[in-house]
Design a protein around this motif. Structure first.
Motif, mmCIF file in Angstrom:
data_model
loop_
_atom_site.group_PDB
_atom_site.id
_atom_site.type_symbol
_atom_site.label_atom_id
_atom_site.label_comp_id
_atom_site.label_asym_id
_atom_site.label_seq_id
_atom_site.Cartn_x
_atom_site.Cartn_y
_atom_site.Cartn_z
ATOM 1 N N HIS A 61 -3.367 14.677 -7.695
ATOM 2 C CA HIS A 61 -4.151 13.621 -8.331
ATOM 3 C C HIS A 61 -3.264 12.477 -8.800
ATOM 4 O O HIS A 61 -3.670 11.314 -8.752
ATOM 5 C CB HIS A 61 -4.914 14.186 -9.538
ATOM 6 N N LYS A 62 -2.064 12.830 -9.265
ATOM 7 C CA LYS A 62 -1.153 11.841 -9.827
ATOM 8 C C LYS A 62 0.269 12.126 -9.337
ATOM 9 O O LYS A 62 0.664 13.289 -9.198
ATOM 10 C CB LYS A 62 -1.190 11.866 -11.358
ATOM 11 N N VAL A 63 1.019 11.051 -9.111
ATOM 12 C CA VAL A 63 2.432 11.164 -8.741
ATOM 13 C C VAL A 63 3.226 10.283 -9.695
ATOM 14 O O VAL A 63 2.904 9.100 -9.872
ATOM 15 C CB VAL A 63 2.673 10.735 -7.282
ATOM 16 N N ILE A 64 4.256 10.870 -10.309
ATOM 17 C CA ILE A 64 5.067 10.152 -11.305
ATOM 18 C C ILE A 64 6.496 10.021 -10.790
ATOM 19 O O ILE A 64 7.127 11.023 -10.423
ATOM 20 C CB ILE A 64 5.074 10.911 -12.647
ATOM 21 N N PHE A 65 6.993 8.795 -10.773
ATOM 22 C CA PHE A 65 8.391 8.547 -10.399
ATOM 23 C C PHE A 65 9.198 8.342 -11.668
ATOM 24 O O PHE A 65 8.870 7.511 -12.513
ATOM 25 C CB PHE A 65 8.494 7.310 -9.506
ATOM 26 N N ILE A 66 10.294 9.094 -11.775
ATOM 27 C CA ILE A 66 11.122 9.076 -12.971
ATOM 28 C C ILE A 66 12.060 7.870 -13.010
ATOM 29 O O ILE A 66 12.396 7.361 -14.081
ATOM 30 C CB ILE A 66 11.953 10.376 -13.056
ATOM 31 N N SER A 67 12.511 7.401 -11.845
ATOM 32 C CA SER A 67 13.550 6.373 -11.802
ATOM 33 C C SER A 67 13.456 5.583 -10.512
ATOM 34 O O SER A 67 12.771 5.985 -9.559
ATOM 35 C CB SER A 67 14.940 7.017 -11.890
ATOM 36 N N ALA A 68 14.180 4.466 -10.479
ATOM 37 C CA ALA A 68 14.257 3.685 -9.242
ATOM 38 C C ALA A 68 14.914 4.495 -8.125
ATOM 39 O O ALA A 68 14.543 4.362 -6.950
ATOM 40 C CB ALA A 68 15.033 2.390 -9.498
ATOM 41 N N ASN A 69 15.886 5.327 -8.473
ATOM 42 C CA ASN A 69 16.499 6.203 -7.469
ATOM 43 C C ASN A 69 15.472 7.159 -6.870
ATOM 44 O O ASN A 69 15.492 7.443 -5.666
ATOM 45 C CB ASN A 69 17.642 7.012 -8.092
ATOM 46 N N ALA A 70 14.566 7.663 -7.706
ATOM 47 C CA ALA A 70 13.521 8.549 -7.212
ATOM 48 C C ALA A 70 12.581 7.812 -6.267
ATOM 49 O O ALA A 70 12.112 8.379 -5.275
ATOM 50 C CB ALA A 70 12.743 9.141 -8.384
ATOM 51 N N VAL A 71 12.309 6.553 -6.556
ATOM 52 C CA VAL A 71 11.458 5.750 -5.667
ATOM 53 C C VAL A 71 12.127 5.592 -4.308
ATOM 54 O O VAL A 71 11.514 5.825 -3.259
ATOM 55 C CB VAL A 71 11.156 4.373 -6.285
ATOM 56 N N THR A 72 13.394 5.197 -4.312
ATOM 57 C CA THR A 72 14.106 4.959 -3.053
ATOM 58 C C THR A 72 14.159 6.221 -2.200
ATOM 59 O O THR A 72 13.830 6.201 -1.009
ATOM 60 C CB THR A 72 15.525 4.456 -3.338
ATOM 61 N N ALA A 73 14.559 7.334 -2.804
ATOM 62 C CA ALA A 73 14.656 8.590 -2.057
ATOM 63 C C ALA A 73 13.278 9.130 -1.695
ATOM 64 O O ALA A 73 13.056 9.627 -0.586
ATOM 65 C CB ALA A 73 15.440 9.617 -2.871
ATOM 66 N N GLY A 74 12.337 9.028 -2.628
ATOM 67 C CA GLY A 74 11.007 9.577 -2.401
ATOM 68 C C GLY A 74 10.231 8.822 -1.346
ATOM 69 O O GLY A 74 9.589 9.436 -0.474
ATOM 70 N N MET A 75 10.286 7.501 -1.378
ATOM 71 C CA MET A 75 9.539 6.718 -0.396
ATOM 72 C C MET A 75 10.140 6.855 1.000
ATOM 73 O O MET A 75 9.424 6.763 1.999
ATOM 74 C CB MET A 75 9.489 5.258 -0.822
ATOM 75 N N ASP A 76 11.436 7.106 1.072
ATOM 76 C CA ASP A 76 12.048 7.355 2.370
ATOM 77 C C ASP A 76 11.435 8.605 3.014
ATOM 78 O O ASP A 76 11.119 8.614 4.216
ATOM 79 C CB ASP A 76 13.558 7.518 2.209
ATOM 80 N N LEU A 77 11.255 9.657 2.209
ATOM 81 C CA LEU A 77 10.636 10.878 2.727
ATOM 82 C C LEU A 77 9.151 10.686 3.001
ATOM 83 O O LEU A 77 8.623 11.154 4.018
ATOM 84 C CB LEU A 77 10.837 12.017 1.735
ATOM 85 N N ILE A 78 8.460 10.028 2.079
ATOM 86 C CA ILE A 78 7.025 9.805 2.269
ATOM 87 C C ILE A 78 6.765 9.029 3.550
ATOM 88 O O ILE A 78 5.851 9.350 4.323
ATOM 89 C CB ILE A 78 6.433 9.090 1.037
ATOM 90 N N ASP A 79 7.587 8.025 3.826
ATOM 91 C CA ASP A 79 7.426 7.238 5.050
ATOM 92 C C ASP A 79 7.590 8.096 6.303
ATOM 93 O O ASP A 79 6.972 7.841 7.337
ATOM 94 C CB ASP A 79 8.438 6.088 5.073
ATOM 95 N N GLN A 80 8.427 9.136 6.209
ATOM 96 C CA GLN A 80 8.651 10.004 7.373
ATOM 97 C C GLN A 80 7.430 10.857 7.694
ATOM 98 O O GLN A 80 7.135 11.115 8.865
ATOM 99 C CB GLN A 80 9.857 10.914 7.122
ATOM 100 N N TYR A 81 6.719 11.302 6.657
ATOM 101 C CA TYR A 81 5.640 12.258 6.861
ATOM 102 C C TYR A 81 4.240 11.664 6.669
ATOM 103 O O TYR A 81 3.244 12.314 7.013
ATOM 104 C CB TYR A 81 5.828 13.461 5.928
ATOM 105 N N TRP A 82 4.181 10.456 6.116
ATOM 106 C CA TRP A 82 2.894 9.817 5.869
ATOM 107 C C TRP A 82 2.937 8.374 6.379
ATOM 108 O O TRP A 82 3.305 7.465 5.638
ATOM 109 C CB TRP A 82 2.558 9.825 4.382
ATOM 110 N N PRO A 83 2.575 8.147 7.658
ATOM 111 C CA PRO A 83 2.551 6.777 8.185
ATOM 112 C C PRO A 83 1.658 5.843 7.351
ATOM 113 O O PRO A 83 1.932 4.660 7.234
ATOM 114 C CB PRO A 83 1.990 6.954 9.601
#
Length: 260
Positions: A61-83
């Motif tokens: 329901h909700k996704v929380i990013f702790i830091s800008a580093n988490a955004v950079t690393a997390g969105m890299d993975l999300i882009d791989q698995y979620w076009p």
């Protein structure tokens, strides 16, 4: 007269903006990162769980990013698995810089205007009535448990996506001498409790006791308490961890007549 030297301790890939701003204010910034950020790699034993959480993104329901580093690393993975991003998720960010980094990926995240930490985020109305909701926290491995603990007490089911690890960079005596000892420091900027702990380790390893009396600029009262408890005698708290807030607090600690 020589420009005052200020130690910048952000991770290397995040330090340039702060150093550029300090230069424009007549300060000589010295970079000595006290944290090294390493993304969890596919070969890592922790990667299968991380991948599973990302592939199940649409179940949260909700996704929380702790830091800008988490955004950079997390969105890299999300882009791989979620076009395309799954619909219906409420996105949250701790701090302005984290929210701005998410905005660069086309995600508008909720953040608290009350502060830059877990406690501030927890005050948001959207995080009050969350019983039985699934929440994913995107973060670095380890760290504070306050956010997850409070969300679980409110009835949420909370998972972690541990995206990266933080470590203390290794420095030779020569590097320490050139950055800290050769010329006096007017102040040091530390943006987390972990950075304060790593500076303390550096002081102990290289016998730099005088650094405990160098003005430290920190982003919150929580980090200020950590520094004070570790024996630092001149701790100043900025209004936040962003470059401008930290720079303004540095200027308030420096004799303006000494700047050229």
């Amino acid at each position: 007269m020589a420009k005052p030297r200020v130690l910048v301790t952000r991770p290397a890939h995040q330090a340039q903006g702060q150093m550029t701003l300090l230069c424009s204010l007549g300060i000589d910034p010295v970079s000595l990162p006290l944290l090294e950020i390493t993304a969890v790699a596919e070969a890592d034993s922790a990667f299968p769980l991380l991948k599973s959480n990302i592939m199940d993104l649409d179940l949260y329901h909700k996704v929380i990013f702790i830091s800008a580093n988490a955004v950079t690393a997390g969105m890299d993975l999300i882009d791989q698995y979620w076009p395309q991003l799954p619909l219906g998720i409420e996105w949250f960010a701790i701090g302005q810089q984290t929210a701005l980094t998410l905005d660069n990926f086309g995600i508008t995240a909720q953040r608290s205007p009350a502060g830059y930490d877990s406690e501030a985020l927890l005050s948001l109305p959207l995080l009050q009535n969350i019983a039985e909701q699934k929440i994913l926290i995107m973060r670095g491995e380890g760290g504070r448990e306050t956010l997850a603990e409070q969300l679980r007490q409110r009835g949420a089911r909370v998972d972690y996506a541990d995206l990266y690890r933080r470590s203390m960079p290794h420095y030779t005596s020569e590097q320490i001498i050139s950055s800290i000892i050769d010329k006096p420091l007017a102040a040091a900027l530390l943006t987390s409790g972990e950075a304060v702990n790593n500076l303390t380790q550096l002081i102990n390893d290289h016998d730099l006791k005088a650094l405990r009396h160098t003005p430290l600029v920190v982003p919150s009262e929580r980090v200020a308490r950590i520094a004070t408890e570790l024996g630092y005698t001149r701790v100043m708290t900025a209004s936040g961890p962003d470059n401008q807030a930290m720079a303004e607090t540095v200027l308030s600690t420096i004799d303006m007549d000494d700047r050229t």
